[in-house]
Design a protein around this motif. Structure first.
Motif, mmCIF file in Angstrom:
data_model
loop_
_atom_site.group_PDB
_atom_site.id
_atom_site.type_symbol
_atom_site.label_atom_id
_atom_site.label_comp_id
_atom_site.label_asym_id
_atom_site.label_seq_id
_atom_site.Cartn_x
_atom_site.Cartn_y
_atom_site.Cartn_z
ATOM 1 N N ALA A 99 0.840 -1.214 0.000
ATOM 2 C CA ALA A 99 0.000 0.000 0.000
ATOM 3 C C ALA A 99 0.876 1.265 0.000
ATOM 4 C CB ALA A 99 -0.922 -0.016 1.220
ATOM 5 N N LEU A 100 1.969 1.229 0.757
ATOM 6 C CA LEU A 100 2.869 2.395 0.784
ATOM 7 C C LEU A 100 3.471 2.643 -0.594
ATOM 8 C CD1 LEU A 100 4.899 1.916 4.107
ATOM 9 C CD2 LEU A 100 3.583 3.954 3.486
ATOM 10 N N ARG A 101 3.827 1.558 -1.267
ATOM 11 C CA ARG A 101 4.412 1.678 -2.620
ATOM 12 C C ARG A 101 3.409 2.297 -3.591
ATOM 13 N NH1 ARG A 101 9.224 -0.338 -3.922
ATOM 14 N NH2 ARG A 101 10.009 -2.189 -2.874
ATOM 15 N N LYS A 102 2.151 1.925 -3.437
ATOM 16 C CA LYS A 102 1.101 2.485 -4.316
ATOM 17 C C LYS A 102 0.975 3.987 -4.068
ATOM 18 C CE LYS A 102 -2.131 -0.934 -5.825
ATOM 19 N NZ LYS A 102 -2.711 -2.001 -5.010
ATOM 20 N N LYS A 103 1.056 4.360 -2.795
ATOM 21 C CA LYS A 103 0.889 5.762 -2.420
ATOM 22 C C LYS A 103 2.097 6.602 -2.859
ATOM 23 C CE LYS A 103 -0.659 8.376 1.578
ATOM 24 N NZ LYS A 103 -0.770 8.363 3.019
ATOM 25 N N TYR A 104 3.287 6.010 -2.767
ATOM 26 C CA TYR A 104 4.523 6.747 -3.125
ATOM 27 C C TYR A 104 5.278 5.936 -4.180
ATOM 28 C CZ TYR A 104 3.437 8.837 1.413
ATOM 29 O OH TYR A 104 2.809 9.446 2.475
ATOM 30 N N VAL A 109 11.909 1.498 -1.011
ATOM 31 C CA VAL A 109 11.577 1.091 0.366
ATOM 32 C C VAL A 109 12.831 0.567 1.063
ATOM 33 C CG1 VAL A 109 10.196 -0.480 1.797
ATOM 34 C CG2 VAL A 109 9.222 0.472 -0.306
ATOM 35 N N VAL A 110 13.160 1.201 2.190
ATOM 36 C CA VAL A 110 14.240 0.709 3.054
ATOM 37 C C VAL A 110 13.574 0.087 4.278
ATOM 38 C CG1 VAL A 110 16.242 1.340 4.469
ATOM 39 C CG2 VAL A 110 15.803 2.568 2.335
ATOM 40 N N GLY A 141 17.526 9.802 -5.582
ATOM 41 C CA GLY A 141 16.188 10.370 -5.386
ATOM 42 C C GLY A 141 16.031 10.904 -3.978
ATOM 43 N N LYS A 142 14.994 11.723 -3.793
ATOM 44 C CA LYS A 142 14.828 12.404 -2.507
ATOM 45 C C LYS A 142 13.931 11.620 -1.556
ATOM 46 C CE LYS A 142 13.698 17.003 -0.718
ATOM 47 N NZ LYS A 142 14.902 17.248 0.075
ATOM 48 N N GLU A 143 12.784 11.183 -2.079
ATOM 49 C CA GLU A 143 11.803 10.519 -1.195
ATOM 50 C C GLU A 143 12.157 9.056 -0.981
ATOM 51 O OE1 GLU A 143 7.732 10.798 -2.448
ATOM 52 O OE2 GLU A 143 7.460 12.524 -1.139
ATOM 53 N N ILE A 144 12.173 8.631 0.268
ATOM 54 C CA ILE A 144 12.485 7.232 0.596
ATOM 55 C C ILE A 144 11.496 6.757 1.663
ATOM 56 C CG2 ILE A 144 14.219 5.731 1.709
ATOM 57 C CD1 ILE A 144 16.332 7.702 0.433
ATOM 58 N N ILE A 145 10.925 5.595 1.445
ATOM 59 C CA ILE A 145 10.044 5.002 2.466
ATOM 60 C C ILE A 145 10.941 4.258 3.441
ATOM 61 C CG2 ILE A 145 8.189 3.327 2.876
ATOM 62 C CD1 ILE A 145 7.277 3.915 -0.078
ATOM 63 N N PHE A 146 10.847 4.601 4.720
ATOM 64 C CA PHE A 146 11.698 3.972 5.736
ATOM 65 C C PHE A 146 10.793 3.331 6.782
ATOM 66 C CE2 PHE A 146 14.229 3.518 9.479
ATOM 67 C CZ PHE A 146 15.510 3.242 9.026
#
Ligand code: 13P
Length: 304
Positions: A99-104, A109-110, A141-146
């Motif tokens: 779901a996070l991947r869909k949103k961003y 993803v780390v 890239g700037k945005e990273i899901i952590f």
């Protein structure tokens, strides 16, 4: 059986099975003392991938044993108590990551290593507290899901200002028991003491520290520092190795309440039983293991 008998029997079986005992730095003292290797999550992962043993008895919590199994499919990985879970790792599942991947969609993803194999399988790259800053810094890239620890994430964000970390609301209940007032009280009593904490601690606690480090990072820091007294903000199992390796220095737990009940489930009796019965074995479905391996290998490559 007394402890000496238990240890003798464990050693006999260890030889017979060509087994190695890996123990995390938070384990019970007697477990740390019989282990072939003690270490932080990163050191234990590395060791699991390098050992020639046929069997790994993993004394830690389940995500750590799973990481060993991800890295060493040809070995039998035993976790002496399957109830030794990690509440932080349980705060996110694979569907949450999807779901996070869909949103961003453009953000890699780390995953902190404190996640299940299924979560690691949905991850671009894993990290531990010892290398999280380096892993995040290595990504384009700037945005990273952590995910999933928001305190480690906040700490990493403070060290990587050119990135924008998207955090998950996960936390370690044991580290949250350490409060800023615990540090301030001790600092008042021991003004020359150095404060070392784990980055899973609350941000207000990390902000009071001289250093926020992985468990083995704290051991290295204490060895190299000229200070004589240290206030230690992490699970109290770490104090055993700190004291053992630095007998002339004083280590004060920031809070005696910082005890991980899951880490303490592993005992000598359970290790012996595990080696006798060759169970409980950590088994990961092949498709999940292969995907998860990519994320763990990417981490190991970056920090090799
Ligand atoms: P380290 O990798 O620093 O040993 O930390 C593991 C952990 O689970 C901390 O709670």
């Amino acid at each position: 059986m007394n402890n000496t008998e238990l240890i003798n029997r464990i050693n006999e079986l260890k030889n017979k099975r060509n087994a190695i005992i890996l123990a995390h730095n938070y384990q019970n003292v007697e477990v740390q003392d019989i282990a072939d290797i003690t270490g932080d999550s990163l050191e234990l992962s590395r060791k699991a991938s390098q050992t020639k043993a046929d069997v790994i008895v993993f004394c830690g919590v389940s995500f750590m044993a799973e990481t060993a199994a991800i890295l060493s499919p040809e070995k039998k990985v035993l976790l002496p108590d399957t109830n030794a879970g990690c509440p932080l790792a349980n705060m996110i599942n694979a569907e949450d990551v999807i779901a996070l991947r869909k949103k961003y969609p453009n953000a890699p993803v780390v995953s902190y290593v404190n996640t299940s194999a299924a979560v690691k399988a949905e991850t671009d790259i894993a990290c531990t507290s010892a290398n999280a800053i380096k892993v995040v810094g290595s990504l384009k890239g700037k945005e990273i899901i952590f995910i999933p620890d928001k305190y480690l994430g906040t700490y990493v964000q403070s060290k990587t200002p050119d990135k924008k970390l998207i955090l998950w609301e996960g936390y370690c209940p044991t580290h949250l028991k350490i409060l800023p007032e615990h540090i301030l009280e001790l600092k008042n009593k021991y003004p020359d003491a150095k404060v070392i904490v784990h980055p899973e601690c609350r941000t207000e606690v990390a902000n009071l520290a001289d250093a926020a480090l992985s468990t083995s990072g704290m051991i290295k820091y204490a060895k190299e520092s000229n200070a004589k007294t240290f206030i230690v903000g992490t699970e109290i199992g770490l104090l055993h190795k700190l004291k053992k390796e630095n007998p002339e220095k004083t280590f004060l737990p920031a809070s005696n309440l910082a005890v991980c009940p899951n880490m303490k489930l592993i005992t000598l009796e359970k290790i012996l039983w595990s080696l006798e019965e060759m169970k409980p074995e950590v088994l990961i479905p092949k498709d999940i293991r292969e995907k998860a391996l990519n994320s763990v290998n990417r981490m190991i490559e970056i920090v090799a």
